[in-house]
Design a protein around this motif. Sequence first.
Motif, short mmCIF file in Angstrom:
data_model
loop_
_atom_site.label_atom_id
_atom_site.label_comp_id
_atom_site.label_asym_id
_atom_site.label_seq_id
_atom_site.Cartn_x
_atom_site.Cartn_y
_atom_site.Cartn_z
N PRO A 843 0.82 -1.23 0.00
CA PRO A 843 0.00 0.00 0.00
C PRO A 843 0.84 1.27 0.00
O PRO A 843 0.34 2.35 -0.33
N ASN A 844 2.12 1.17 0.38
CA ASN A 844 2.97 2.36 0.45
C ASN A 844 3.78 2.58 -0.84
O ASN A 844 4.67 3.43 -0.86
N ALA A 845 3.48 1.84 -1.87
CA ALA A 845 4.18 2.04 -3.14
C ALA A 845 3.91 3.43 -3.67
O ALA A 845 2.79 3.95 -3.57
N HIS A 846 4.95 4.06 -4.23
CA HIS A 846 4.79 5.42 -4.74
C HIS A 846 5.63 5.57 -5.99
O HIS A 846 6.04 4.59 -6.61
N GLY A 847 5.86 6.81 -6.40
CA GLY A 847 6.55 7.10 -7.64
C GLY A 847 5.57 7.64 -8.66
O GLY A 847 4.34 7.58 -8.48
N LEU A 848 6.09 8.16 -9.75
CA LEU A 848 5.22 8.74 -10.77
C LEU A 848 4.24 7.74 -11.33
O LEU A 848 3.12 8.09 -11.72
N LEU A 849 4.63 6.47 -11.37
CA LEU A 849 3.72 5.40 -11.79
C LEU A 849 3.20 4.61 -10.59
O LEU A 849 2.03 4.24 -10.53
N GLY A 850 4.09 4.35 -9.63
CA GLY A 850 3.75 3.47 -8.52
C GLY A 850 2.58 3.95 -7.68
O GLY A 850 1.83 3.12 -7.13
N ASP A 922 9.52 16.62 -7.04
CA ASP A 922 9.61 15.81 -5.82
C ASP A 922 10.04 14.37 -6.13
O ASP A 922 10.37 13.62 -5.21
N TYR A 923 10.00 14.01 -7.41
CA TYR A 923 10.32 12.64 -7.80
C TYR A 923 11.75 12.49 -8.31
O TYR A 923 12.12 11.42 -8.80
N PHE A 924 12.53 13.59 -8.23
CA PHE A 924 13.94 13.48 -8.58
C PHE A 924 14.67 12.63 -7.53
O PHE A 924 14.44 12.79 -6.32
N VAL A 925 15.53 11.74 -7.97
CA VAL A 925 16.36 10.95 -7.05
C VAL A 925 17.81 11.07 -7.50
O VAL A 925 18.09 11.35 -8.67
N PRO A 926 18.75 10.86 -6.56
CA PRO A 926 20.16 11.11 -6.90
C PRO A 926 20.81 10.02 -7.74
O PRO A 926 21.76 10.30 -8.47
N HIS A 927 20.34 8.78 -7.62
CA HIS A 927 21.01 7.68 -8.29
C HIS A 927 19.99 6.81 -9.04
O HIS A 927 18.80 6.82 -8.72
N LEU A 928 20.49 6.01 -9.98
CA LEU A 928 19.61 5.18 -10.80
C LEU A 928 18.94 4.08 -9.99
O LEU A 928 17.91 3.55 -10.39
N TYR A 929 19.51 3.74 -8.80
CA TYR A 929 18.93 2.67 -7.99
C TYR A 929 18.39 3.19 -6.66
O TYR A 929 18.15 2.43 -5.73
N SER A 930 18.17 4.51 -6.56
CA SER A 930 17.66 5.09 -5.32
C SER A 930 16.21 4.66 -5.08
O SER A 930 15.43 4.47 -6.03
N ILE A 931 15.85 4.52 -3.82
CA ILE A 931 14.46 4.28 -3.43
C ILE A 931 13.89 5.60 -2.91
O ILE A 931 14.43 6.22 -2.00
N LEU A 932 12.81 6.05 -3.53
CA LEU A 932 12.20 7.33 -3.17
C LEU A 932 11.58 7.25 -1.77
O LEU A 932 10.85 6.30 -1.46
N LYS A 933 11.89 8.20 -0.94
CA LYS A 933 11.28 8.26 0.40
C LYS A 933 10.19 9.33 0.38
O LYS A 933 10.46 10.52 0.43
N TRP A 934 8.95 8.86 0.27
CA TRP A 934 7.82 9.79 0.20
C TRP A 934 7.30 10.06 1.61
O TRP A 934 7.21 9.14 2.42
N PRO A 935 6.96 11.32 1.89
CA PRO A 935 6.47 11.64 3.25
C PRO A 935 5.26 10.80 3.61
O PRO A 935 4.43 10.50 2.78
#
Length: 935
Positions: A843-850, A922-935
């Motif tokens: 249920p906590n999946a996020h991202g532009l698609l997730g 808000d969906y920018f991440v530093p690395h290609l394998y980063s996991i986004l930490k959404w509030p």
Amino acid sequence: MKGLTCFLIWLFLLEAPAFEIPTNGLPEFAEYGDLVELAPGKFQFVPANRRYQENVDQVTLYSYKVQSTITSRMANTIIQSKLVNNSPQPQNVVFDVQIPKGAFISNFTMSVDGTTFTSSIKEKTVARALYAQARAKGKTAGLVRSRTVDMENFKTEVNVLPGAKVQFELQYQEVKWRKLGSYEHRLHLQPGRLAKHLEVDVWIIEPQGIKFLHIPDTFEGHFDGVPVLSKGQQKAHVSFKPTVAQQRKCSNCSETAVDGELVVMYDVNREEKAGELEVFNGYFVHFFAPENLDPIPKNILFVIDISGSMWGIKMKQTVEAMKTILDDLRAEDQFSVIDFNHNVRTWRNDLVSATKAQIADAKRYIEKIQPNGGTNINEALLRAIFILNEANNLGLLDPNSVSLIILVSDGDPTVGEVKLSKIQKNVKQNIQDNISLFSLGIGFDVDYDFLKRLSNENRGIAQRIYGNQDTSSQLKKFYNQVSTPLLRNVQFNYPHTSVTDVTQNSFHNYFGGSEIVVAGKFDPDKLEQVQSIITATSANTELVLETLAQMDDLEDFLSKDKHADPDFTKKLWAYLTINQLLAERSLAPTAAAKRKITKTILQMSLEHHIVTPLTAMVIENDAGDERMLADSPPQDHTCCSGALYYGSKVASGSIPSWAKPSPTPVTAMRAVRGQVLESTPPPHVMRVENDPHFIIYLPKSQKNICFNIDSEPGKILNLVSDPESGISVNGQLIGAKKPQNGKLRTYFGKLGFYFQSEDLKIEISTETITLSHGSRTSILSWSDTAHVVNQRVLVSVKKEKTVTVTLDKEMSFSVLLHRVWKKHPINVDFLGIYIPPTNKFSPNAHGLLGQFMHEPKISIFSERPGKDPEKPEASMDVKGQKLTVTRGFQKDYRTDIVFGTDVSCWFVHNSGKGFIDGHYKDYFVPHLYSILKWP
């Protein structure tokens, strides 16, 4: 999601298979007074990966019968099946039978509620023209390549009205080849459900005498005591007739345990080294398989593909098999190992003796192989040929030895010389006449036709292993077939001028456990006996073997047995001759030579009434106004084959009372290179394409919502982030070569997948596919075709088209490669990504698609004309906001990579503002394998 579910159910119902039935009872086995009862045989069940069948009680399988008669290795098989539709609704019933690859289908008939369909063999273009004139409605037929090593399918589908009866009967013929000291007759039994009458009978008639008869356990002991074996001196019978209770998987189960192969193994007596010469009805057959000979020393080069597509289980099993194979080398053998990707390496530049020390060192070398890179088949084979030629020229080879090259590869050439015809030419020009080339193709995507041509024209054979099989055991089995040379330069001579059209199944070296079969024609008015003279070289001496065969002897024997096939010599000669001509046709040096061979094959196919690559079977009713075509497959069904399925409900109507048109037109198509065709991709997915356009499919609302992201080259956007599952998908933007109309377009140039629990990182760029597992890294090219398994993750590369990443068979991501003209002034290569909806994310999946894996509620209303008359506007309520959206179209490129397919959607402006959570930055991440930490 609802739309996707309906689509899959439709596939399940309409892509089903089946077999079944007899109109007449099979003749009983009788008049075998010299037969002795043997201990009952055992079987082993091989589970099929097939779908659950619903409403099976709606169709009754009345009977399922198989009858095989083997006369001197020539096998004729009849599969008969009968069923009744007890459902109040029409049902699609599919008769889908697995038959051995290389078998020739000779007849098919069926009866549908009193209407009889019979078959005839026509030249392919004639058959297709007849089919186009009167296509049968609600019925299809075709020849389909199976995913198993040695089987293919015959399939027909009919729609059956309530209460109607259907009957099928298929006949095919094949020659039993001796491998590893025995003949195997395999019958694939998969009735799909319990049959009121299930009977299998195999009769074996061998004039040479039967040495042994055995039925291996192929059903895990379920049918202990059911098969009955009877064996006489020259005749045998196997009967398999389980009752309905015995067919059940368990005592109260409604599912059948009859789901696998019945295998009959036997060999014949061999008292004469000159073999068995059988003469009958103007044809002769000569079986040659001498025993008790010392093996000839061999010089063997193992040429092993270690390109990136071999990474994973395929390479592991190949290494294990090679270690066993090296242990089987004899002290007098010489060998070396070549491995290749884009480069070619040799363990030893020269042949070395197979001492214990050398074998141990070769094993250590093989164990250190790390697959990566491309596939340079041309250079690898030329290196192997050079080593053998050089050793021969320097006098380093035993003059009585045999030289072999064994090529193991899973892909097409991608590096160096990639033109297949040029590779064939290079090998042919360089290889000496005393070298045989054997090829083993691994996986669905290898060009097996190319490997067959390569081996056939260089005194060898080819075999294919599919990627879902035990590569190790298959490789060892293949090696055992070709690794024990007993005779060299075997030549057959039939001195009398009345003997003509002689053909044989093998190259001129004889390998232990196999058999050379020669067949020919003669004039019975001029000859009462046929003389054969065989010359060959064994390990120690030159052999000259002579034998005579009288026509009366065999005629008297066959006349006393009602199951014996009096035409077996004629059929076997035709089978051998057509197969030899097909091989010659593929190697014909000129177009004129190819036309001449083609004409002969066609004439023989029509004369002997068999389906070959040049003919097709037309199946039609008595009136000739409804026809089916058994030709190359119109499509490949991704489920299992050879089972009975039940179809979708069809409303009754005016065209034939028992049939309705198929949902899609049936078109005759040619199967290309035996490739596995993919099913239609799911229609509703989330996708990102072009510069970049996001298309979000919302299953509950059944709406597509679109938005663009306008950012800068180099930025990395998070697409999917699920911290609980440890899954992250990110995309890095690249820019066009220059701005157009004042705007620089951006695209996804790299995609990164991170599976935390597997410690697996996958980077997909427009150039390479990189897999990193801990400290191990493997690199694949887009010019490869590969299937790589790493724990729960499957990565499949389809050459220059797609990469599919699948987790646990439940969650998948498809990446499409878009190539542009390299000299285009503006555009660049880029990637698109497609993700089918799934409930497997947390249920906590996020991202532009997730974030849309858990669908938000939307409402679209107040549709009105927009500024552009072709793009109406509307209002959309979503996440507590009211947005203005515009109707338009975006592209789905999965089925048309060049032009794409239009997808209608409602477009959200301002980089998705209001539809996506927060701001796109808000969906920018530093690395290609980063996991986004959404509030």
